[in-house]
Scaffold this motif. Structure first.
Motif, PDB file in Angstrom:
ATOM      1  N   UNK A  34       0.813  -1.220   0.000  1.00  0.00           N
ATOM      2  CA  UNK A  34       0.000   0.000   0.000  1.00  0.00           C
ATOM      3  C   UNK A  34       0.842   1.264   0.000  1.00  0.00           C
ATOM      4  N   UNK A  35       2.130   1.142   0.354  1.00  0.00           N
ATOM      5  CA  UNK A  35       2.986   2.321   0.351  1.00  0.00           C
ATOM      6  C   UNK A  35       3.538   2.640  -1.043  1.00  0.00           C
ATOM      7  N   UNK A  36       3.382   1.704  -1.990  1.00  0.00           N
ATOM      8  CA  UNK A  36       3.931   1.894  -3.329  1.00  0.00           C
ATOM      9  C   UNK A  36       2.913   2.562  -4.250  1.00  0.00           C
ATOM     10  N   UNK A  37       3.374   3.515  -5.017  1.00  0.00           N
ATOM     11  CA  UNK A  37       2.513   4.170  -5.989  1.00  0.00           C
ATOM     12  C   UNK A  37       2.435   3.334  -7.266  1.00  0.00           C
ATOM     13  N   UNK A  38       1.289   3.406  -7.925  1.00  0.00           N
ATOM     14  CA  UNK A  38       1.121   2.723  -9.206  1.00  0.00           C
ATOM     15  C   UNK A  38       1.774   3.577 -10.280  1.00  0.00           C
ATOM     16  N   UNK A  39       2.954   3.146 -10.728  1.00  0.00           N
ATOM     17  CA  UNK A  39       3.690   3.925 -11.731  1.00  0.00           C
ATOM     18  C   UNK A  39       3.950   3.108 -12.997  1.00  0.00           C
ATOM     19  N   UNK A  40       3.529   1.833 -13.004  1.00  0.00           N
ATOM     20  CA  UNK A  40       3.773   0.972 -14.162  1.00  0.00           C
ATOM     21  C   UNK A  40       2.455   0.481 -14.754  1.00  0.00           C
ATOM     22  N   UNK A  41       2.378   0.507 -16.057  1.00  0.00           N
ATOM     23  CA  UNK A  41       1.256  -0.089 -16.760  1.00  0.00           C
ATOM     24  C   UNK A  41       1.664  -1.456 -17.288  1.00  0.00           C
ATOM     25  N   UNK A  42       0.808  -2.445 -17.116  1.00  0.00           N
ATOM     26  CA  UNK A  42       1.130  -3.815 -17.514  1.00  0.00           C
ATOM     27  C   UNK A  42       0.025  -4.352 -18.420  1.00  0.00           C
ATOM     28  N   UNK A  43       0.400  -4.841 -19.593  1.00  0.00           N
ATOM     29  CA  UNK A  43      -0.551  -5.474 -20.498  1.00  0.00           C
ATOM     30  C   UNK A  43      -0.072  -6.890 -20.801  1.00  0.00           C
ATOM     31  N   UNK A  44      -1.016  -7.777 -21.050  1.00  0.00           N
ATOM     32  CA  UNK A  44      -0.667  -9.164 -21.330  1.00  0.00           C
ATOM     33  C   UNK A  44      -1.405  -9.655 -22.568  1.00  0.00           C
ATOM     34  N   UNK A  45      -0.756 -10.556 -23.286  1.00  0.00           N
ATOM     35  CA  UNK A  45      -1.390 -11.333 -24.344  1.00  0.00           C
ATOM     36  C   UNK A  45      -0.917 -12.771 -24.154  1.00  0.00           C
ATOM     37  N   UNK A  46      -1.433 -13.673 -24.964  1.00  0.00           N
ATOM     38  CA  UNK A  46      -1.176 -15.073 -24.682  1.00  0.00           C
ATOM     39  C   UNK A  46      -0.851 -15.857 -25.946  1.00  0.00           C
ATOM     40  N   UNK A  47      -0.126 -16.940 -25.748  1.00  0.00           N
ATOM     41  CA  UNK A  47       0.008 -17.964 -26.773  1.00  0.00           C
ATOM     42  C   UNK A  47      -0.787 -19.157 -26.263  1.00  0.00           C
ATOM     43  N   UNK A  48      -1.872 -19.470 -26.966  1.00  0.00           N
ATOM     44  CA  UNK A  48      -2.764 -20.555 -26.560  1.00  0.00           C
ATOM     45  C   UNK A  48      -2.835 -21.570 -27.691  1.00  0.00           C
ATOM     46  N   UNK A  49      -2.376 -22.762 -27.401  1.00  0.00           N
ATOM     47  CA  UNK A  49      -2.314 -23.830 -28.402  1.00  0.00           C
ATOM     48  C   UNK A  49      -1.530 -23.377 -29.632  1.00  0.00           C
ATOM     49  N   UNK A  50      -0.463 -22.605 -29.377  1.00  0.00           N
ATOM     50  CA  UNK A  50       0.419 -22.156 -30.445  1.00  0.00           C
ATOM     51  C   UNK A  50      -0.047 -20.912 -31.182  1.00  0.00           C
ATOM     52  N   UNK A  51      -1.226 -20.377 -30.834  1.00  0.00           N
ATOM     53  CA  UNK A  51      -1.775 -19.198 -31.506  1.00  0.00           C
ATOM     54  C   UNK A  51      -1.756 -17.997 -30.565  1.00  0.00           C
ATOM     55  N   UNK A  52      -1.353 -16.838 -31.089  1.00  0.00           N
ATOM     56  CA  UNK A  52      -1.314 -15.615 -30.285  1.00  0.00           C
ATOM     57  C   UNK A  52      -2.722 -15.074 -30.089  1.00  0.00           C
ATOM     58  N   UNK A  53      -3.067 -14.797 -28.843  1.00  0.00           N
ATOM     59  CA  UNK A  53      -4.405 -14.313 -28.489  1.00  0.00           C
ATOM     60  C   UNK A  53      -4.255 -13.043 -27.673  1.00  0.00           C
ATOM     61  N   UNK A  54      -5.016 -12.021 -28.017  1.00  0.00           N
ATOM     62  CA  UNK A  54      -4.964 -10.755 -27.278  1.00  0.00           C
ATOM     63  C   UNK A  54      -5.550 -10.944 -25.887  1.00  0.00           C
ATOM     64  N   UNK A  55      -5.062 -10.137 -24.935  1.00  0.00           N
ATOM     65  CA  UNK A  55      -5.587 -10.198 -23.580  1.00  0.00           C
ATOM     66  C   UNK A  55      -7.020  -9.706 -23.523  1.00  0.00           C
ATOM     67  N   UNK A  56      -7.841 -10.360 -22.715  1.00  0.00           N
ATOM     68  CA  UNK A  56      -9.245  -9.993 -22.565  1.00  0.00           C
ATOM     69  C   UNK A  56      -9.394  -9.088 -21.348  1.00  0.00           C
ATOM     70  N   UNK A  57      -9.237  -7.795 -21.569  1.00  0.00           N
ATOM     71  CA  UNK A  57      -9.291  -6.839 -20.451  1.00  0.00           C
ATOM     72  C   UNK A  57     -10.708  -6.659 -19.918  1.00  0.00           C
ATOM     73  N   UNK A  58     -11.702  -7.093 -20.682  1.00  0.00           N
ATOM     74  CA  UNK A  58     -13.091  -6.950 -20.226  1.00  0.00           C
ATOM     75  C   UNK A  58     -13.488  -8.056 -19.265  1.00  0.00           C
ATOM     76  N   UNK A  59     -12.671  -9.104 -19.160  1.00  0.00           N
ATOM     77  CA  UNK A  59     -12.969 -10.209 -18.248  1.00  0.00           C
ATOM     78  C   UNK A  59     -12.411  -9.871 -16.875  1.00  0.00           C
ATOM     79  N   UNK A  60     -13.264  -9.458 -15.979  1.00  0.00           N
ATOM     80  CA  UNK A  60     -12.834  -9.089 -14.631  1.00  0.00           C
ATOM     81  C   UNK A  60     -13.107 -10.204 -13.628  1.00  0.00           C
ATOM     82  N   UNK A  61     -13.665 -11.321 -14.113  1.00  0.00           N
ATOM     83  CA  UNK A  61     -13.913 -12.446 -13.217  1.00  0.00           C
ATOM     84  C   UNK A  61     -12.598 -13.069 -12.803  1.00  0.00           C
ATOM     85  N   UNK A  62     -12.524 -13.472 -11.531  1.00  0.00           N
ATOM     86  CA  UNK A  62     -11.317 -14.101 -11.024  1.00  0.00           C
ATOM     87  C   UNK A  62     -11.507 -15.592 -10.755  1.00  0.00           C
ATOM     88  N   UNK A  63     -12.751 -16.059 -10.795  1.00  0.00           N
ATOM     89  CA  UNK A  63     -13.038 -17.436 -10.402  1.00  0.00           C
ATOM     90  C   UNK A  63     -12.488 -18.421 -11.428  1.00  0.00           C
TER      91      UNK A  63
END
Length: 232
Positions: A34-63
Protein backbone atom coordinates in the motif's frame (compact mmCIF):
# COMPACT_ATOMS: atom_id res chain seq x y z
CA UNK A 1 20.74 -43.20 30.05
CA UNK A 2 18.15 -40.89 31.64
CA UNK A 3 20.84 -38.37 32.50
CA UNK A 4 21.97 -38.18 28.87
CA UNK A 5 18.40 -37.69 27.60
CA UNK A 6 17.69 -34.68 29.81
CA UNK A 7 20.39 -32.41 28.30
CA UNK A 8 19.16 -33.32 24.78
CA UNK A 9 15.57 -32.49 25.71
CA UNK A 10 16.67 -29.19 27.23
CA UNK A 11 18.64 -28.32 24.08
CA UNK A 12 15.63 -29.12 21.87
CA UNK A 13 13.37 -26.92 24.02
CA UNK A 14 15.89 -24.08 23.79
CA UNK A 15 16.06 -24.35 20.01
CA UNK A 16 12.25 -24.30 19.79
CA UNK A 17 12.03 -21.22 22.03
CA UNK A 18 14.66 -19.42 19.96
CA UNK A 19 12.78 -20.32 16.77
CA UNK A 20 9.49 -19.02 18.16
CA UNK A 21 11.13 -15.83 19.35
CA UNK A 22 12.79 -15.19 15.99
CA UNK A 23 9.51 -15.80 14.18
CA UNK A 24 7.95 -12.94 16.16
CA UNK A 25 10.79 -10.47 15.65
CA UNK A 26 9.36 -7.41 13.86
CA UNK A 27 10.82 -6.59 10.45
CA UNK A 28 12.65 -3.28 10.49
CA UNK A 29 11.03 -0.68 8.20
CA UNK A 30 9.26 -3.19 5.93
CA UNK A 31 8.14 -2.14 2.47
CA UNK A 32 4.38 -2.51 2.13
CA UNK A 33 2.29 -2.86 -1.00
CA UNK A 34 0.00 0.00 0.00
CA UNK A 35 2.99 2.32 0.35
CA UNK A 36 3.93 1.89 -3.33
CA UNK A 37 2.51 4.17 -5.99
CA UNK A 38 1.12 2.72 -9.21
CA UNK A 39 3.69 3.93 -11.73
CA UNK A 40 3.77 0.97 -14.16
CA UNK A 41 1.26 -0.09 -16.76
CA UNK A 42 1.13 -3.81 -17.51
CA UNK A 43 -0.55 -5.47 -20.50
CA UNK A 44 -0.67 -9.16 -21.33
CA UNK A 45 -1.39 -11.33 -24.34
CA UNK A 46 -1.18 -15.07 -24.68
CA UNK A 47 0.01 -17.96 -26.77
CA UNK A 48 -2.76 -20.55 -26.56
CA UNK A 49 -2.31 -23.83 -28.40
CA UNK A 50 0.42 -22.16 -30.45
CA UNK A 51 -1.77 -19.20 -31.51
CA UNK A 52 -1.31 -15.61 -30.29
CA UNK A 53 -4.40 -14.31 -28.49
CA UNK A 54 -4.96 -10.76 -27.28
CA UNK A 55 -5.59 -10.20 -23.58
CA UNK A 56 -9.25 -9.99 -22.57
CA UNK A 57 -9.29 -6.84 -20.45
CA UNK A 58 -13.09 -6.95 -20.23
CA UNK A 59 -12.97 -10.21 -18.25
CA UNK A 60 -12.83 -9.09 -14.63
CA UNK A 61 -13.91 -12.45 -13.22
CA UNK A 62 -11.32 -14.10 -11.02
CA UNK A 63 -13.04 -17.44 -10.40
CA UNK A 64 -11.20 -20.44 -11.81
CA UNK A 65 -13.29 -21.98 -14.57
CA UNK A 66 -14.98 -18.74 -15.64
CA UNK A 67 -15.85 -18.86 -19.33
CA UNK A 68 -14.15 -15.58 -20.24
CA UNK A 69 -10.79 -16.38 -18.65
CA UNK A 70 -7.97 -17.24 -21.09
CA UNK A 71 -7.01 -20.84 -20.38
CA UNK A 72 -3.37 -21.93 -20.36
CA UNK A 73 -1.84 -25.32 -19.69
CA UNK A 74 1.04 -25.85 -17.29
CA UNK A 75 4.39 -27.14 -18.57
CA UNK A 76 3.34 -26.86 -22.22
CA UNK A 77 5.46 -24.73 -24.56
CA UNK A 78 2.39 -24.00 -26.71
CA UNK A 79 0.93 -21.96 -23.85
CA UNK A 80 2.63 -18.76 -22.69
CA UNK A 81 1.91 -15.35 -21.19
CA UNK A 82 3.51 -12.44 -23.05
CA UNK A 83 3.98 -9.42 -20.78
CA UNK A 84 4.62 -5.80 -21.71
CA UNK A 85 5.10 -2.95 -19.27
CA UNK A 86 5.87 0.75 -19.36
CA UNK A 87 6.19 3.69 -16.98
CA UNK A 88 2.92 5.62 -16.89
CA UNK A 89 2.94 9.05 -18.52
CA UNK A 90 2.38 10.86 -15.21
CA UNK A 91 5.27 9.02 -13.50
CA UNK A 92 9.04 8.87 -13.70
CA UNK A 93 11.61 6.23 -12.82
CA UNK A 94 15.33 6.83 -12.47
CA UNK A 95 17.67 5.23 -14.98
CA UNK A 96 19.42 3.12 -12.32
CA UNK A 97 16.19 1.31 -11.47
CA UNK A 98 14.96 -1.96 -12.98
CA UNK A 99 11.69 -3.89 -13.15
CA UNK A 100 10.81 -7.22 -11.55
CA UNK A 101 7.84 -9.19 -12.90
CA UNK A 102 5.78 -11.61 -10.81
CA UNK A 103 2.80 -13.84 -11.51
CA UNK A 104 0.30 -13.80 -8.65
CA UNK A 105 -2.71 -15.85 -7.59
CA UNK A 106 -5.97 -13.96 -7.93
CA UNK A 107 -8.00 -13.26 -4.80
CA UNK A 108 -10.42 -16.18 -5.15
CA UNK A 109 -7.54 -18.64 -5.54
CA UNK A 110 -6.09 -17.64 -2.15
CA UNK A 111 -9.25 -18.32 -0.13
CA UNK A 112 -8.62 -20.95 2.59
CA UNK A 113 -5.08 -21.44 1.31
CA UNK A 114 -2.62 -19.98 3.81
CA UNK A 115 0.34 -20.89 1.59
CA UNK A 116 -0.99 -18.41 -1.02
CA UNK A 117 -2.00 -15.72 1.44
CA UNK A 118 -1.44 -12.11 0.45
CA UNK A 119 0.44 -9.92 2.90
CA UNK A 120 0.81 -6.17 2.74
CA UNK A 121 4.42 -6.58 3.92
CA UNK A 122 6.15 -7.64 0.70
CA UNK A 123 8.77 -9.94 2.24
CA UNK A 124 5.93 -11.94 3.84
CA UNK A 125 3.67 -12.00 0.79
CA UNK A 126 2.85 -15.45 -0.63
CA UNK A 127 0.35 -14.35 -3.26
CA UNK A 128 2.94 -13.55 -5.93
CA UNK A 129 4.62 -16.94 -5.94
CA UNK A 130 6.12 -17.07 -9.43
CA UNK A 131 8.98 -14.91 -10.67
CA UNK A 132 9.03 -14.13 -14.38
CA UNK A 133 12.43 -12.51 -14.02
CA UNK A 134 14.91 -12.97 -11.20
CA UNK A 135 17.76 -10.72 -12.30
CA UNK A 136 18.04 -6.98 -12.78
CA UNK A 137 17.81 -7.26 -16.56
CA UNK A 138 14.55 -5.46 -17.41
CA UNK A 139 14.95 -1.73 -18.15
CA UNK A 140 13.04 0.85 -16.10
CA UNK A 141 11.16 2.67 -18.87
CA UNK A 142 9.51 -0.18 -20.79
CA UNK A 143 10.13 -3.80 -21.67
CA UNK A 144 8.67 -7.24 -22.22
CA UNK A 145 9.04 -10.82 -21.04
CA UNK A 146 7.44 -14.22 -21.62
CA UNK A 147 6.27 -16.65 -18.95
CA UNK A 148 5.46 -20.29 -19.55
CA UNK A 149 3.46 -21.75 -16.64
CA UNK A 150 5.70 -24.34 -14.96
CA UNK A 151 4.61 -27.81 -13.91
CA UNK A 152 4.39 -26.49 -10.33
CA UNK A 153 1.65 -23.97 -11.22
CA UNK A 154 -1.61 -25.37 -9.79
CA UNK A 155 -5.13 -24.95 -11.12
CA UNK A 156 -5.88 -21.32 -10.28
CA UNK A 157 -6.58 -17.84 -11.60
CA UNK A 158 -3.64 -15.47 -12.00
CA UNK A 159 -2.57 -11.93 -12.85
CA UNK A 160 0.79 -10.23 -13.45
CA UNK A 161 2.36 -7.67 -11.11
CA UNK A 162 5.36 -5.49 -11.96
CA UNK A 163 7.60 -3.99 -9.30
CA UNK A 164 9.92 -1.07 -9.92
CA UNK A 165 13.14 -1.68 -7.97
CA UNK A 166 15.17 1.41 -7.05
CA UNK A 167 18.58 1.92 -5.39
CA UNK A 168 18.34 2.23 -1.63
CA UNK A 169 21.11 3.60 0.59
CA UNK A 170 20.21 1.25 3.44
CA UNK A 171 19.21 -1.99 1.73
CA UNK A 172 20.96 -1.67 -1.63
CA UNK A 173 17.67 -1.88 -3.57
CA UNK A 174 14.01 -1.85 -2.61
CA UNK A 175 10.62 -1.68 -4.37
CA UNK A 176 9.62 1.87 -5.23
CA UNK A 177 6.58 1.40 -7.48
CA UNK A 178 4.09 -1.17 -8.70
CA UNK A 179 1.62 -2.01 -11.44
CA UNK A 180 -0.89 -4.82 -12.04
CA UNK A 181 -2.14 -6.28 -15.30
CA UNK A 182 -5.76 -5.68 -16.25
CA UNK A 183 -7.82 -8.87 -16.47
CA UNK A 184 -6.98 -12.38 -15.35
CA UNK A 185 -6.09 -15.78 -16.79
CA UNK A 186 -6.12 -19.32 -15.52
CA UNK A 187 -3.65 -22.18 -15.60
CA UNK A 188 -4.81 -25.78 -15.79
CA UNK A 189 -2.81 -28.84 -14.88
CA UNK A 190 -3.02 -31.41 -17.67
CA UNK A 191 -3.04 -35.07 -16.66
CA UNK A 192 -0.74 -36.75 -19.18
CA UNK A 193 -1.01 -40.26 -17.74
CA UNK A 194 -2.22 -42.76 -20.39
CA UNK A 195 -5.72 -44.16 -19.89
CA UNK A 196 -4.46 -47.74 -20.09
CA UNK A 197 -2.01 -47.00 -17.26
CA UNK A 198 -4.85 -45.70 -15.08
CA UNK A 199 -6.83 -48.87 -15.86
CA UNK A 200 -3.89 -51.06 -14.92
CA UNK A 201 -3.42 -49.26 -11.61
CA UNK A 202 -7.12 -49.54 -10.76
CA UNK A 203 -7.08 -53.23 -11.71
CA UNK A 204 -4.09 -53.92 -9.46
CA UNK A 205 -5.79 -52.07 -6.59
CA UNK A 206 -8.73 -54.47 -6.83
CA UNK A 207 -6.66 -57.56 -7.58
CA UNK A 208 -4.20 -57.05 -4.71
CA UNK A 209 -6.67 -57.71 -1.86
CA UNK A 210 -8.22 -60.63 -3.78
CA UNK A 211 -4.82 -62.34 -4.18
CA UNK A 212 -3.95 -61.64 -0.56
CA UNK A 213 -7.10 -63.21 0.88
CA UNK A 214 -6.90 -66.11 -1.59
CA UNK A 215 -3.35 -66.84 -0.49
CA UNK A 216 -4.30 -66.54 3.15
CA UNK A 217 -7.27 -68.89 2.67
CA UNK A 218 -5.28 -71.54 0.78
CA UNK A 219 -2.44 -71.38 3.30
CA UNK A 220 -4.87 -71.84 6.20
CA UNK A 221 -6.55 -74.79 4.46
CA UNK A 222 -3.23 -76.55 3.78
CA UNK A 223 -2.10 -76.01 7.35
CA UNK A 224 -5.27 -77.60 8.69
CA UNK A 225 -4.91 -80.61 6.36
CA UNK A 226 -1.33 -81.17 7.47
CA UNK A 227 -2.39 -80.95 11.09
CA UNK A 228 -5.17 -83.46 10.49
CA UNK A 229 -2.76 -86.00 8.92
CA UNK A 230 -0.24 -85.84 11.76
CA UNK A 231 -0.42 -88.86 14.11
CA UNK A 232 -1.77 -88.18 17.57
Amino acid sequence: MVGSIRPCAAACMLICLVGLASANVPISNPTTLTSLKTILGVTVSYVIDGQTVAGNTSCTSQAFGSACLPKLQAANSNYKVMINYNVLSNSTLESTAHVLLKVCYDKTSTVDRAWRKANNILVLDKQCAFSVTTKATLPPTSGSATWMPPATAPNAGYFVRAYAICPNATYGTSPCGVGNSVGFFEVEQVNSRPTNLKGAVIGMCFAGPVFFFAYFGVDTLLTRRKAAKMPR
